[in-house]
Write a protein that holds these residues in place. Structure first.
Motif, short mmCIF file in Angstrom:
data_model
loop_
_atom_site.label_atom_id
_atom_site.label_comp_id
_atom_site.label_asym_id
_atom_site.label_seq_id
_atom_site.Cartn_x
_atom_site.Cartn_y
_atom_site.Cartn_z
N PRO A 344 34.53 60.52 35.63
CA PRO A 344 33.33 59.59 35.54
C PRO A 344 33.44 58.68 34.17
O PRO A 344 33.09 57.56 34.51
CB PRO A 344 32.27 60.52 35.49
CG PRO A 344 32.68 61.66 36.37
CD PRO A 344 34.39 61.79 35.85
N SER A 345 34.11 59.11 33.24
CA SER A 345 33.97 58.17 31.99
C SER A 345 34.84 57.24 32.12
O SER A 345 34.56 55.87 31.78
CB SER A 345 34.46 59.07 30.73
OG SER A 345 35.78 59.41 30.96
N ILE A 346 35.98 57.38 32.87
CA ILE A 346 36.87 56.39 33.10
C ILE A 346 36.26 55.10 34.05
O ILE A 346 36.35 53.83 34.13
CB ILE A 346 38.32 56.61 33.70
CG1 ILE A 346 38.92 57.66 32.77
CG2 ILE A 346 39.25 55.55 34.29
CD1 ILE A 346 39.51 56.90 31.46
N ASP A 347 35.58 55.71 35.22
CA ASP A 347 34.71 54.85 36.17
C ASP A 347 33.83 53.93 35.15
O ASP A 347 33.52 52.93 35.70
CB ASP A 347 34.06 55.78 37.05
CG ASP A 347 35.18 56.30 38.17
OD1 ASP A 347 36.27 55.78 38.20
OD2 ASP A 347 35.03 57.25 38.63
N LEU A 348 32.90 54.54 34.55
CA LEU A 348 31.93 53.90 33.59
C LEU A 348 32.69 52.79 32.72
O LEU A 348 32.04 51.84 32.80
CB LEU A 348 31.48 55.00 32.74
CG LEU A 348 30.12 54.40 31.88
CD1 LEU A 348 29.32 53.66 32.59
CD2 LEU A 348 29.63 55.42 30.59
N ILE A 349 33.75 53.17 32.18
CA ILE A 349 34.15 51.96 31.50
C ILE A 349 34.84 50.72 32.44
O ILE A 349 34.58 49.60 31.80
CB ILE A 349 35.64 52.63 30.59
CG1 ILE A 349 35.31 53.70 29.40
CG2 ILE A 349 36.39 51.60 30.00
CD1 ILE A 349 36.27 54.25 29.00
N SER A 350 35.50 51.24 33.55
CA SER A 350 35.79 50.18 34.29
C SER A 350 34.76 49.32 34.72
O SER A 350 34.64 48.19 35.17
CB SER A 350 36.62 50.71 35.58
OG SER A 350 35.98 51.73 36.43
N SER A 351 33.38 50.00 35.20
CA SER A 351 32.51 49.39 35.94
C SER A 351 31.74 48.43 34.64
O SER A 351 31.22 47.23 34.76
CB SER A 351 31.29 50.46 36.07
OG SER A 351 31.83 51.20 37.06
N LEU A 352 31.79 48.64 33.32
CA LEU A 352 31.17 47.96 32.31
C LEU A 352 32.20 46.90 32.02
O LEU A 352 31.76 45.65 31.81
CB LEU A 352 31.13 48.64 30.79
CG LEU A 352 30.32 50.03 30.92
CD1 LEU A 352 30.41 50.64 29.71
CD2 LEU A 352 28.83 49.18 30.71
#
Length: 677
Positions: A344-352
């Motif tokens: 999820p942290s990778i997904d958060l960075i990609s979403s940002l």
């Protein structure tokens, strides 16, 4: 290698060192891997072309009306009549500049050059931009078709190209997936064979110290984890690298500022990956340790289920399994927690990063500083950019699991507890059967001596029996003759040749051993007697069974010699299994025969068959008998009495009884037991 014996003590090798060893298995299949990489490169290029084609269709075709137009005074090809003039696409020096604008669901032809990046308005059939006013004419559908003929064709071409790319990608992906899976399965096939071949070469001392379940884990679970590494990680890393590199190149070609926004997220992802690596590897190690414990526990307790149930230990064993299973569950949940935080942290960075792209690019499109097609292409490329990064994070998770498994596989392969063959073995064809022990010392562990300075000689054709209390060293002697273990001191000679100078396979082919607990393999009776020796015909098998009286029960079976044998021969009695083992020994016709407790715990009827078989199979060959039942060895040429690893008495049955020594005491004890019975 002692480390293998303890599942908790794992050598923390460098990933690069482990990876180099894993890559060696790919060398025989390198041509397939190169083909797969080439196919992946081709597929990557085709996939990267998709957003660019769509961007081109949007900017050059869908928004193609923003290009240059000209009013001319004559009809020309692909021109539209507007009043007394003709509108045609392109710049024509003899005409007057014109434009097409889209305003409130209508297209207008403008008698003048409009800046599409600046605001404008239409009032009373005139377009007003700044302090300038131009005549505007509403265009009909037919006029638009003529004027935008090239744009229509461009969209059709782009659609055809996208369709061709989609079909090509499908076919190339099918081919590369098939080749990759074929290659991966061949590599895993080779690894399994290498492990099993290595395990077969290890001495029995290794198996004394390692549970069967642990070894099964190595060949099954751990190797299957490597399968994911070869088929889902290694080659796909090339694809991900191609994709990331290609996306960055296209991004920088399209717009440098937006490309830098995409790059800004990479350091955060690298930091997350480094933190993940620290915890994930340890978590996977714990998981591999605990699954091996479960397999070892299951193997031991399922094999010993009869004992468990006889002594009503089901609850106790269940509690033990529950503790091991809970330990495995907790280790798995720790690993899942690590991954659940990381992904999820990778997904958060990609979403940002995507949000920043839309914010910055959207403002640029509204301000007419960026074409919409370019922003669309960037959003597509950014989503594609994070796909391989997310893919790499998942592959990293698989890689950590594979590294933990490979550590244990290589620890097993590096275990060197082997009975080494001599480099230049001496010829060992048809030995006479003379056996001699010279000052032999042997211990299973360190210097806990089982045999102490043991010396004796057995002449060719002699029948020699070893007797003694449990732990005296009887079974150890017969294991040493076949060189299942190596002695620490002294010599063991057969026909005057040290067995360490004989090829161990040639040595064992000339020695047949019938153990107290006969092991039968799953299959049929014939295959258990033949043991893959094609030189033994069906007729030989039948004759061998008749010779040792095994035909008495085999002929009564529905399928006779083709009757199925379950695991360990569980459907046969102990006596029947031993008769099959005798038949096996006769079929191989060895010059040396070893019988370990071959008549213990047998019913009276079967014992009479076995005694008759024993008399036949021991003729004209050197025979070594280990027996607790002293009545079965009265006719032995020589009886050797052992006590705590040393020879105490040697002689014939009557001679030893007359001495009234250790053998006499053993015989009296058994005789009294028989009298009581």
């Amino acid at each position: 290698m002692e480390g293998f014996h303890s599942e908790d003590e794992v050598v923390k090798e460098y990933d690069s060192r482990l990876m180099r060893r894993l890559l060696k298995f790919t060398l025989p299949y390198m041509k397939y891997i190169v083909i797969v990489i080439f196919l992946m490169l081709t597929v990557t290029i085709l996939n990267l072309a998709r957003p660019y084609l769509i961007k081109t269709a949007i900017d050059n075709n869908i928004n193609g009306f923003k290009g240059s137009y000209t009013f001319i005074s004559y009809a020309a090809k692909e021109s539209a009549a507007i009043g007394e003039k003709y509108l045609v696409k392109g710049d024509i020096p003899s005409g007057t500049p014109a434009s097409i604008v889209y305003f409130k669901n209508n297209y207008y032809a403008v008698d003048g050059k409009i800046d599409h990046n600046a605001p404008y308005n239409i009032e009373n059939n005139s377009i007003i931009q700044g302090d300038k006013s131009y005549k505007a004419y509403i265009l009909s559908t037919d006029q638009l078709k003529v004027l935008r003929h090239d744009d229509y064709n461009g969209i059709v071409r782009s659609t055809v190209y996208l369709l061709i790319i989609a079909i090509s990608v499908f076919l190339l992906n099918y081919l590369q997936v098939y080749l990759l899976q074929y290659t991966g399965q061949r590599i895993i096939f080779d690894i399994r064979e290498k492990i099993f071949n290595h395990v077969e070469s290890l001495s029995l001392s290794f198996f004394d110290k390692n549970p069967v379940g642990r070894l099964v884990t190595r060949v099954t679970n751990d190797v299957e984890t490597l399968n994911e590494l070869y088929t889902g990680v290694l080659v796909y890393l090339f694809k991900d690298a191609f994709l990331i590199t290609g996306i960055l190149i296209f991004m920088f070609i399209l717009n440098t500022k937006l490309a830098l926004i995409a790059l800004f997220s990479i350091p955060f992802m690298v930091a997350a990956a480094l933190i993940f690596k620290k915890y994930d590897r340890d978590a996977y190690r714990d998981v591999r340790v605990r699954i091996a414990r479960i397999n070892a526990f299951l193997s031991e307790n399922i094999s010993g289920m009869k004992t468990v149930q006889i002594y009503a230990k089901e609850d106790k064993k269940f509690r033990e399994f529950d503790a091991i299973n809970s330990d495995y569950y907790e280790a798995t949940m720790r690993q899942v927690t690590v991954y659940a935080v990381f992904r999820p942290s990778i997904d958060l960075i990609s979403s940002l990063a995507l949000s920043a792209m839309l914010w910055f690019g959207g403002i640029k499109v509204i301000g007419k500083e960026l074409e919409f097609g370019t922003l669309f292409a960037f959003v597509s490329y950014l989503q594609m950019f994070f796909e391989p990064i997310n893919d790499i994070t998942e592959k990293y998770d698989i890689m950590q699991s594979a590294m933990a498994s490979s550590e244990r596989i290589f620890m097993l392969l590096d275990t060197n507890e082997k009975i080494e063959n001599p480099k230049n073995p001496l010829s060992f064809e048809k030995p006479k059967g003379e056996i001699e022990f010279k000052n032999v010392w042997f211990a299973y562990r360190d210097e806990e001596w089982v045999l102490r300075d043991l010396s004796f000689k057995i002449n060719p054709g002699e029948k020699v029996a070893f007797v003694g209390a449990t732990g005296a060293g009887k079974t150890s002697i017969i294991s040493l003759i076949s060189r299942l273990y190596d002695i620490q001191k002294g010599e063991i000679l057969i026909d005057g040749i040290n067995i360490k100078e004989i090829d161990k396979h040639d040595l064992r082919k000339n020695i047949a051993t019938v153990l107290q607990d006969v092991f039968l393999f799953t299959g049929d009776i014939k295959s258990n007697i033949r043991l893959n020796n094609d030189n033994i015909s069906d007729r030989d098998i039948i004759n061998a069974c008749r010779y040792v009286n095994a035909d008495k029960f085999i002929e009564k079976l529905p399928d006779k010699y083709d009757s199925p044998v379950n695991e360990r021969g569980s459907t046969f009695s102990q006596g029947e299994r031993q008769l099959i083992a005798f038949a096996r020994a006769i079929a191989f016709n060895p010059p040396i025969l070893v019988l370990d407790e071959a008549t213990s715990s047998i019913d009276t009827e079967t014992e009479s068959l076995i005694q008759d078989a024993l008399e036949k199979i021991t003729r004209n060959r050197t025979t070594i008998i280990v027996a607790h039942r002293l009545s079965t060895i009265k006719n032995a040429d020589k009886i050797i009495v052992l006590h705590k690893g040393k020879i105490r008495e040697i002689g014939k049955h009557e001679e030893l009884l007359e001495k009234k020594g250790l053998y006499y005491n053993l015989y009296q004890l058994q005789y009294k037991d028989l009298e009581k019975k």
